[in-house]
Design a protein around this motif. Structure first.
Motif, short mmCIF file in Angstrom:
data_model
loop_
_atom_site.label_atom_id
_atom_site.label_comp_id
_atom_site.label_asym_id
_atom_site.label_seq_id
_atom_site.Cartn_x
_atom_site.Cartn_y
_atom_site.Cartn_z
N TYR A 82 0.77 -1.15 -0.01
CA TYR A 82 -0.06 0.03 0.03
C TYR A 82 1.02 1.28 -0.07
O TYR A 82 1.88 1.65 0.78
N ASN A 83 0.76 1.96 -1.08
CA ASN A 83 1.62 3.01 -1.19
C ASN A 83 1.62 4.33 -0.23
O ASN A 83 2.66 5.00 -0.06
N ASP A 84 0.54 4.71 0.11
CA ASP A 84 0.22 5.88 0.80
C ASP A 84 0.53 5.79 2.40
O ASP A 84 -0.39 5.30 3.16
N VAL A 85 1.51 5.70 2.80
CA VAL A 85 2.14 5.43 4.47
C VAL A 85 1.28 6.44 5.22
O VAL A 85 1.21 5.89 6.44
N SER A 86 0.77 7.65 4.80
CA SER A 86 0.17 8.58 5.49
C SER A 86 -1.20 8.08 5.65
O SER A 86 -1.96 8.77 6.62
N ASP A 87 -1.88 7.35 4.95
CA ASP A 87 -3.27 6.89 4.64
C ASP A 87 -3.43 5.61 5.61
O ASP A 87 -3.59 4.78 5.01
N VAL A 88 -3.44 5.79 6.87
CA VAL A 88 -3.92 4.54 7.77
C VAL A 88 -5.07 4.04 7.70
O VAL A 88 -5.22 2.68 7.71
N GLU A 89 -6.23 4.86 7.27
CA GLU A 89 -7.42 4.30 7.19
C GLU A 89 -7.40 3.30 6.02
O GLU A 89 -7.99 2.19 5.95
N GLY A 90 -6.91 3.92 4.62
CA GLY A 90 -6.77 3.04 3.61
C GLY A 90 -6.15 2.02 3.65
O GLY A 90 -6.44 0.92 3.10
N PHE A 91 -4.88 1.98 4.31
CA PHE A 91 -4.18 0.90 4.74
C PHE A 91 -4.68 -0.36 5.49
O PHE A 91 -4.72 -1.47 4.67
N LEU A 92 -5.39 0.14 6.32
CA LEU A 92 -6.00 -0.99 7.34
C LEU A 92 -7.28 -1.69 6.43
O LEU A 92 -7.51 -3.00 6.48
N ALA A 93 -7.94 -0.76 5.59
CA ALA A 93 -9.01 -1.42 4.64
C ALA A 93 -8.54 -2.35 3.79
O ALA A 93 -9.03 -3.33 3.35
N GLU A 94 -7.48 -1.99 3.18
CA GLU A 94 -6.87 -2.77 2.10
C GLU A 94 -6.20 -4.18 2.99
O GLU A 94 -6.32 -5.33 2.24
N CYS A 95 -5.65 -3.96 4.02
CA CYS A 95 -5.43 -5.24 4.73
C CYS A 95 -6.50 -6.03 5.07
O CYS A 95 -6.62 -7.24 4.94
N GLU A 96 -7.64 -5.70 5.57
CA GLU A 96 -8.87 -6.25 5.80
C GLU A 96 -9.34 -7.13 4.62
O GLU A 96 -9.84 -8.15 4.50
N GLN A 97 -9.26 -6.14 3.36
CA GLN A 97 -9.80 -6.92 2.19
C GLN A 97 -8.71 -8.19 1.87
O GLN A 97 -9.19 -9.13 1.38
N GLY A 98 -7.60 -7.94 2.03
CA GLY A 98 -6.56 -8.99 1.59
C GLY A 98 -6.84 -10.33 2.47
O GLY A 98 -6.59 -11.26 1.86
N ARG A 99 -6.99 -10.10 3.70
CA ARG A 99 -7.42 -11.03 4.80
C ARG A 99 -8.57 -11.75 4.33
O ARG A 99 -8.72 -13.24 4.20
N GLN A 100 -9.72 -11.22 3.93
CA GLN A 100 -10.86 -11.64 3.67
C GLN A 100 -10.92 -12.42 2.30
O GLN A 100 -11.48 -13.58 2.19
#
Length: 289
Positions: free
Chosen positions: A195-213
């Motif tokens: 996930y490229n935007d290290v300042s976007d915590v919310e976006g990163f966590l959402a993508e982690c959740e998507q990846g896990r799902q």
């Protein structure tokens, strides 16, 4: 080659091997795996220095139980052969190769590693990051017992597709799905892209959740600040662990062929999933000491 099925790979962090401070910092991070990068994160005039530093880091024994991975430069680059030789001699857990596009390339990579004396414990992982790589994913995954994992290269895939980075990753969902299907069919590990935007915590966590799902084993990271989020997202939750234990207890106590747990029918497939959840949780607990 046997790969430990339940070795935690929630967080796999790229570290530029030309940066001594970064390599030292990695010793203190709660990551499951470290990628000592010789490719994108290293300037052309620093390739030789980075290669030596990565090999020294792997040999040092200073990284505890973390999985140690050396990412070499790609097939056909001027640094590739020297990278393979140095990585084989260092003997990391994994040698990661970018832009693997065919089963034949896998077989050539395995032959090169073996000719360079790579120890049996050193697996090969392939980065799947091109349209042809996605379409050949199953043959790549099944090309050699030494290949035990995929790493998604979503940045390169977006570029190759002329697509855009958008929330939800719809432009690359097909490619991610093809790689996941191939990895699971072949019984290998598969790690999600960065996930490229290290300042976007919310976006990163959402993508982690998507990846896990979706079913990924973990996520590749580009910043230490992403480690905690990935570790949490890809670990079984307390509720999932409680449910898994309850399912196994109910199954063990059954007196007929059918059993329910919290109002849900339990079958063999649920038992297998519960066993996997507990195995992952146990492996994480061991890693954390």
């Amino acid at each position: 080659m046997t790969d430990p099925i339940f070795r935690p790979r929630r967080s796999v962090l790229y570290m530029p091997s030309s940066n001594a401070k970064a390599l030292e910092k990695a010793k203190t991070l709660s990551v499951d795996g470290i990628i000592f990068d010789l490719e994108d994160a290293v300037a052309p005039d620093a390739k030789d220095e980075a290669r030596e530093a990565a090999a020294a880091a792997v040999r040092s024994g200073a990284y505890g139980a973390r999985e140690l991975i050396i990412r070499v430069n790609g097939i056909g680059t001027e640094w590739h052969e020297a990278d393979i030789a140095a990585a084989a001699a260092a003997g990391p857990d994994v040698v990661l190769v970018p832009k693997v596009n065919s089963a034949d390339e896998v077989r050539r990579l395995v032959a090169a590693l073996e000719a360079a004396g790579a120890p049996e414990k050193t697996s090969l992982w392939a980065m799947v990051e091109t349209p042809i790589g996605m379409l050949n994913a199953l043959s790549i995954a099944q090309a050699s017992p030494r290949l035990t994992g995929f790493v998604m290269g979503t940045n390169d895939l977006v570029k190759e597709l002329y697509a855009e980075h958008v929330p939800g990753r719809q432009p690359v969902i097909t490619g991610l799905g093809l790689a996941l299907l191939a990895a699971r069919a072949a019984g290998i590990v598969i790690i999600d892209g960065v996930y490229n935007d290290v300042s976007d915590v919310e976006g990163f966590l959402a993508e982690c959740e998507q990846g896990r799902q979706m079913g990924f084993d973990g996520k590749t990271l580009i910043h230490p600040g992403q480690v905690e989020g990935a570790n949490t997202a890809f670990a079984p939750s307390a509720l999932a662990v409680e449910d898994a234990r309850g399912i196994l207890e109910a199954w063990a106590a059954r007196t007929t062929g059918v059993v329910t747990y919290r109002g849900r029918m339990v079958e063999n497939l649920h038992v297998e999933s519960a066993q996997r959840t507990l195995a992952i949780n146990d492996a994480i607990q061991v890693l954390q000491g």
